[in-house]
Design a protein around this motif. Structure first.
Motif, PDB file in Angstrom:
ATOM      1  N   GLN A 146       0.847  -1.193   0.000  1.00 18.97           N
ATOM      2  CA  GLN A 146       0.000   0.000   0.000  1.00 18.97           C
ATOM      3  C   GLN A 146       0.883   1.244   0.000  1.00 18.97           C
ATOM      4  OE1 GLN A 146      -2.655  -0.395   3.329  1.00 18.97           O
ATOM      5  NE2 GLN A 146      -3.687  -2.155   2.416  1.00 18.97           N
ATOM      6  N   HIS A 162      -6.373   2.480   3.782  1.00 21.88           N
ATOM      7  CA  HIS A 162      -7.594   1.670   3.778  1.00 21.88           C
ATOM      8  C   HIS A 162      -8.487   2.168   4.916  1.00 21.88           C
ATOM      9  CE1 HIS A 162      -5.023  -1.431   6.271  1.00 21.88           C
ATOM     10  NE2 HIS A 162      -5.013  -0.244   6.792  1.00 21.88           N
ATOM     11  N   SER A 164      -9.558   0.414   7.233  1.00 15.26           N
ATOM     12  CA  SER A 164      -9.379  -0.432   8.418  1.00 15.26           C
ATOM     13  C   SER A 164      -9.051   0.396   9.656  1.00 15.26           C
ATOM     14  CB  SER A 164      -8.259  -1.445   8.183  1.00 15.26           C
ATOM     15  OG  SER A 164      -8.482  -2.156   6.991  1.00 15.26           O
ATOM     16  N   ARG A 188      -3.608   6.049  -2.097  1.00 14.40           N
ATOM     17  CA  ARG A 188      -2.388   5.278  -2.347  1.00 14.40           C
ATOM     18  C   ARG A 188      -1.595   5.943  -3.454  1.00 14.40           C
ATOM     19  NH1 ARG A 188      -4.604  -0.991  -1.679  1.00 14.40           N
ATOM     20  NH2 ARG A 188      -5.802  -0.485   0.195  1.00 14.40           N
ATOM     21  N   GLN A 202     -13.548   2.824  -0.376  1.00 17.37           N
ATOM     22  CA  GLN A 202     -13.691   1.469   0.138  1.00 17.37           C
ATOM     23  C   GLN A 202     -14.913   1.364   1.035  1.00 17.37           C
ATOM     24  OE1 GLN A 202     -10.155   0.391   2.341  1.00 17.37           O
ATOM     25  NE2 GLN A 202      -9.389  -0.821   0.630  1.00 17.37           N
ATOM     26  N   GLU A 204     -15.522  -1.224   4.290  1.00 20.62           N
ATOM     27  CA  GLU A 204     -15.024  -2.351   5.069  1.00 20.62           C
ATOM     28  C   GLU A 204     -16.041  -2.720   6.137  1.00 20.62           C
ATOM     29  OE1 GLU A 204     -10.233  -1.984   4.572  1.00 20.62           O
ATOM     30  OE2 GLU A 204     -11.090  -2.462   6.508  1.00 20.62           O
ATOM     31  N   PHE A 242      -3.455 -11.374   4.418  1.00 16.66           N
ATOM     32  CA  PHE A 242      -3.448 -10.012   4.950  1.00 16.66           C
ATOM     33  C   PHE A 242      -2.870 -10.106   6.348  1.00 16.66           C
ATOM     34  CE2 PHE A 242      -7.193 -10.180   2.126  1.00 16.66           C
ATOM     35  CZ  PHE A 242      -6.872  -9.162   1.235  1.00 16.66           C
ATOM     36  N   THR A 245      -5.618 -10.391   9.204  1.00 20.32           N
ATOM     37  CA  THR A 245      -6.595 -11.494   9.290  1.00 20.32           C
ATOM     38  C   THR A 245      -5.882 -12.836   9.160  1.00 20.32           C
ATOM     39  OG1 THR A 245      -7.015 -11.129   6.933  1.00 20.32           O
ATOM     40  CG2 THR A 245      -8.662 -10.291   8.469  1.00 20.32           C
ATOM     41  N   GLY A 276     -11.449  -8.584  -0.239  1.00 23.46           N
ATOM     42  CA  GLY A 276     -10.564  -9.343   0.628  1.00 23.46           C
ATOM     43  C   GLY A 276     -11.246  -9.518   1.972  1.00 23.46           C
ATOM     44  N   CYS A 277     -10.949 -10.622   2.658  1.00 21.49           N
ATOM     45  CA  CYS A 277     -11.633 -10.860   3.932  1.00 21.49           C
ATOM     46  C   CYS A 277     -10.843 -11.856   4.780  1.00 21.49           C
ATOM     47  CB  CYS A 277     -13.041 -11.398   3.685  1.00 21.49           C
ATOM     48  SG  CYS A 277     -13.062 -12.950   2.777  1.00 21.49           S
ATOM     49  N   GLY A 278     -11.326 -12.096   5.987  1.00 24.17           N
ATOM     50  CA  GLY A 278     -10.679 -13.080   6.840  1.00 24.17           C
ATOM     51  C   GLY A 278     -11.135 -12.935   8.282  1.00 24.17           C
ATOM     52  N   ALA A 299     -13.554  -9.742   9.215  1.00 25.40           N
ATOM     53  CA  ALA A 299     -13.488  -8.428   8.573  1.00 25.40           C
ATOM     54  C   ALA A 299     -13.436  -8.653   7.069  1.00 25.40           C
ATOM     55  CB  ALA A 299     -12.256  -7.653   9.037  1.00 25.40           C
ATOM     56  N   GLY A 301     -13.130  -6.181   3.140  1.00 25.51           N
ATOM     57  CA  GLY A 301     -12.984  -4.857   2.554  1.00 25.51           C
ATOM     58  C   GLY A 301     -13.089  -4.927   1.043  1.00 25.51           C
TER      59      GLY A 301
HETATM   60  N1  PHE Z   1      -7.772  -3.512   4.176  1.00 23.28           N
HETATM   61  C1  PHE Z   1      -7.653  -4.381   3.029  1.00 23.28           C
HETATM   62  C2  PHE Z   1      -7.226  -3.555   1.837  1.00 23.28           C
HETATM   63  O1  PHE Z   1      -7.360  -2.376   1.848  1.00 23.28           O
HETATM   64  C3  PHE Z   1      -8.937  -5.082   2.714  1.00 23.28           C
HETATM   65  C4  PHE Z   1      -9.310  -6.062   3.777  1.00 23.28           C
HETATM   66  C5  PHE Z   1     -10.117  -5.648   4.835  1.00 23.28           C
HETATM   67  C6  PHE Z   1      -8.879  -7.346   3.748  1.00 23.28           C
HETATM   68  C7  PHE Z   1     -10.476  -6.537   5.808  1.00 23.28           C
HETATM   69  C8  PHE Z   1      -9.230  -8.250   4.728  1.00 23.28           C
HETATM   70  C9  PHE Z   1     -10.025  -7.830   5.770  1.00 23.28           C
HETATM   71  O2  PHE Z   1      -6.773  -4.093   0.866  1.00 23.28           O
END
Ligand code: PHE
Length: 332
Positions: A146, A162, A164, A188, A202, A204, A242, A245, A276-278, A299, A301
């Motif tokens: 990033q 992000h 997050s 970014r 985004q 999330e 990630f 996660t 993306g997730c986890g 989570a 996103g």
């Molecule tokens: N924060 C990640 C991104 O910007 C996306 C993401 C969020 C992935 C939460 C997993 C869990 O790429």
């Protein structure tokens, strides 16, 4: 006498012609004025006679002006009557919603129905909330994924990469369970092209409670894409990585454009990645003061632009920020 002839021959119809006439004959630099100016060159004994002729002429020119004025006002009246008042008027330009806003609203509506509350956070963030708390300590190689804009005056500040950061801030408040959805702009340092920009949007999501499982995550996301893209859409999860996660996954949906047969949008794979997730990494929970033996969470996103491009078949990311009305007008 010649001027008298000229005036008699004149046809004055439009207001413009009327005004031209006024300036030519009756204006401060007009012909009538200049004839009176000649008076000083006339020998004394003829002054009386000359004056009378001039006064006559002046009156004549003025009468012509008055009658022409009345007539042309009458013409104006006629023109008004010729307007068909029963015709529909010109539509007012009312503007339209930006496609990013439209898609964001659709996403939020779906998660609201599942009990997620909208949460917000700052775009200028410190290192802790954007990186370190999320298991991305300094010099962690994943930070390079990033490309970050740092604030010149203070190396601890940056533009969030992000959303997050909102999750960290929410977890730090210590009120559980948490079920939030965080929309927002992120930054970014990427070269601007059809597929990348230096900022984008985004959404999330974060859910933390006792006994939250990966199955909950899968079912929630499956429901979400069916609501957004329709019941026929298929999903698949691929293992991914990630730092925040564990385990992590990326979710693909079956390509909406070709239905899975293969096209340019899905690069002939039949699948497009959308998020993306986890499961939230125990270390992230502990960093934010949450007991990772008691609580688990998931989570995810996603990029709003990416989803808008799929929904509306837009092929250039730059269109979203150029504000060309020919583009924007197409969305209601
Ligand atoms: N924060 C990640 C991104 O910007 C996306 C993401 C969020 C992935 C939460 C997993 C869990 O790429």
């Amino acid at each position: 006498e010649a001027y008298r002839k000229e005036i008699e021959g004149l046809e004055i119809v439009t207001p413009q012609q009327l005004e031209e006439y006024r300036i030519k004959f009756l204006g401060t630099k007009g012909i009538v004025k200049s004839l009176f100016g000649e008076m000083k060159n006339v020998p004394n004994e003829r002054k009386k006679e000359f004056g009378q002729v001039l006064n006559d002429f002046k009156q004549f020119a003025e009468t012509k002006y008055e009658t022409a004025k009345e007539q042309s006002a009458g013409n104006g009246q006629q023109a008004v009557e010729e307007i068909d008042l029963s015709l529909p008027g010109d539509a007012m330009q009312t503007g339209s919603r930006h496609p990013i806003n439209l898609v964001r609203k659709r996403i939020l509506d779906i998660f609201n129905r599942l009990g997620f509350a909208v949460a917000d956070g700052p775009e200028i963030e410190d290192d802790w909330h954007n990186f370190t708390s999320l298991n991305l300590p300094e010099h962690h190689p994943a930070r390079d994924m990033q490309d970050t804009f740092y604030i010149h005056q203070n190396p601890d500040w940056l533009l969030r990469t992000h959303t997050s950061n909102v999750q960290t801030r929410e977890m730090e408040k210590g009120k559980l369970p948490i079920r939030i959805i965080c929309p927002g702009r992120v930054y970014r340092n990427e070269t601007i092209s059809a597929r990348a920009h230096c900022f984008f949007h985004q959404v999330e999501g974060l859910y933390i409670d006792e006994h939250v499982s990966f199955a909950d995550l899968k079912q929630t996301l499956y429901f979400f894409v069916q609501e957004l893209f329709g019941k026929d859409v298929k999903v698949r999860f691929r293992p991914s990585y990630f730092p925040f996660t564990e385990p992590s996954a990326e979710m693909d949906i079956s390509c909406l454009i070709c239905g899975g047969d293969g096209c340019r949008v899905c690069k002939h794979t039949g699948w497009v990645e959308i998020l993306g997730c986890g499961m939230v990494h125990p270390k992230v929970l502990e960093n934010c003061g949450i007991d990772s033996n008691k609580y688990t969470g998931y989570a995810f996103g996603m990029g709003i632009e990416r989803i808008a491009m799929l929904l509306y078949q837009i092929n250039d990311l730059r269109l979203f920020s150029e504000n060309d009305v020919r583009f924007l007008r197409q969305f209601v």
